[in-house]
Design an enzyme around this catalytic site. Structure first.
Site, mmCIF file in Angstrom:
data_model
loop_
_atom_site.group_PDB
_atom_site.id
_atom_site.type_symbol
_atom_site.label_atom_id
_atom_site.label_comp_id
_atom_site.label_asym_id
_atom_site.label_seq_id
_atom_site.Cartn_x
_atom_site.Cartn_y
_atom_site.Cartn_z
ATOM 1 N N ASP A 117 0.826 -1.207 0.000
ATOM 2 C CA ASP A 117 0.000 0.000 0.000
ATOM 3 C C ASP A 117 0.863 1.261 0.000
ATOM 4 O O ASP A 117 2.082 1.206 0.165
ATOM 5 C CB ASP A 117 -0.952 0.002 1.210
ATOM 6 C CG ASP A 117 -0.288 -0.512 2.486
ATOM 7 O OD1 ASP A 117 0.947 -0.341 2.624
ATOM 8 O OD2 ASP A 117 -0.982 -1.073 3.335
ATOM 9 N N ASN A 156 -6.636 -3.688 14.276
ATOM 10 C CA ASN A 156 -8.045 -3.913 13.930
ATOM 11 C C ASN A 156 -8.217 -5.089 12.951
ATOM 12 O O ASN A 156 -9.316 -5.340 12.474
ATOM 13 C CB ASN A 156 -8.660 -2.627 13.340
ATOM 14 C CG ASN A 156 -8.051 -2.237 11.993
ATOM 15 O OD1 ASN A 156 -7.231 -2.974 11.426
ATOM 16 N ND2 ASN A 156 -8.446 -1.086 11.474
ATOM 17 N N HIS A 165 -6.637 -5.421 9.978
ATOM 18 C CA HIS A 165 -6.409 -5.137 8.567
ATOM 19 C C HIS A 165 -5.127 -5.803 8.060
ATOM 20 O O HIS A 165 -4.190 -6.029 8.819
ATOM 21 C CB HIS A 165 -6.441 -3.632 8.273
ATOM 22 C CG HIS A 165 -5.234 -2.845 8.677
ATOM 23 N ND1 HIS A 165 -5.273 -1.489 8.864
ATOM 24 C CD2 HIS A 165 -3.959 -3.213 8.948
ATOM 25 C CE1 HIS A 165 -4.062 -1.074 9.207
ATOM 26 N NE2 HIS A 165 -3.247 -2.093 9.263
ATOM 27 N N GLU A 175 -9.277 -2.630 5.331
ATOM 28 C CA GLU A 175 -9.829 -2.362 6.657
ATOM 29 C C GLU A 175 -11.066 -3.233 6.894
ATOM 30 O O GLU A 175 -11.735 -3.642 5.939
ATOM 31 C CB GLU A 175 -10.228 -0.887 6.767
ATOM 32 C CG GLU A 175 -9.074 0.109 6.554
ATOM 33 C CD GLU A 175 -8.198 0.310 7.787
ATOM 34 O OE1 GLU A 175 -7.995 -0.661 8.542
ATOM 35 O OE2 GLU A 175 -7.709 1.439 7.984
#
Ligand code: PGA
Length: 232
Positions: free
Chosen positions: A49, A118, A120, A125
């Site tokens: 990313d 979280n 991801h 996400e």
């Protein structure tokens, strides 16, 4: 594992993460290269990313991070180092270009990835549905906080969006290596590896991968022992 894979296939296509977790992994690769034991001359890399809205040469970009931790010290050819271009004006076109480049390279042989607190992977996400291909992501507040260290400790300075490799590209990698360290990751590691497979925990999709390996330190693995005891 990565060094062995590169020695077996000098033209290896690697998916690579950024973040704090992989720093020691990159240091180890640099050490091996310096000792003459690892040649990156024909290796191709695709990062997971990149932030949008930063100039290509912005020191806070993931491209700059990769140069700082790896590119500056090993013989990777710049023409074989790929990240999404977060400064592209047409992100859809940039996403297609990135996916085409991965396909042309033959797909990822080994994808090394981190995990967000979280759940991801890349910047996929938690959501009711995930995108298979490279796409624009609106970063969750917790992801912006987690990246504040690159932006002088100020979460509000972290770009609101990023381009991320999709879950399909990650899952098509021939081997996936998930890295997690520290107590802050223990709960999510346990959920991802032993909980239900759900897009609400994107890393849980690795449970259906044929060749996924989790490399954890004791702190990050602490929840696994608890999960095993609970289910026993
Ligand atoms: P971290 O990031 O290594 O900085 O915890 C991991 C990730 O968000 O994928």
């Amino acid at each position: 594992m990565v060094a062995r894979a590169v020695r077996q296939n000098p033209r290896l296509v690697l998916g690579l993460p950024t973040g704090r977790t992989p720093e020691s992994f990159y240091h180890a690769l640099v050490r091996m290269h310096r000792r003459g034991r690892l040649d990156f001359g024909r290796v191709t890399t695709f990062n997971l990313d990149e932030f949008t809205g930063l100039a290509a040469d912005d020191p806070r970009s993931y491209r700059a991070y990769m140069h700082r931790v790896l590119g500056a010290f090993v013989n990777l050819s710049t023409s074989r180092v790929h990240l999404p271009d977060g400064s592209a004006s047409d992100w859809q076109r940039e996403a297609r270009r990135y996916d085409n480049a991965i396909v042309r390279a033959g797909g990822l042989d080994v994808a090394v990835i981190g995990i967000g607190a979280n759940g991801h992977i890349g910047f996929n996400e938690p959501a009711p549905a995930l995108e298979a291909a490279t796409h624009l992501v609106r970063l969750r507040p917790e992801s912006r906080r987690a990246n504040a260290y690159l932006f002088g400790g100020r979460p509000q300075q972290v770009p609101t969006h990023a381009l991320s490799m999709g879950i399909g590209t990650i899952l098509r990698a021939r081997t996936v290596v998930l890295l997690a360290t520290g107590q802050a990751k223990a709960a999510i590691v346990a959920r991802a590896l032993t909980g239900p497979v759900t897009t609400r925990v994107p890393a849980s999709l690795l449970q259906v991968h044929r060749s996924a390996v989790a490399v954890l330190d004791r702190s990050a693995a602490a929840g696994l022992a608890a999960a095993a005891t609970d289910s026993a």
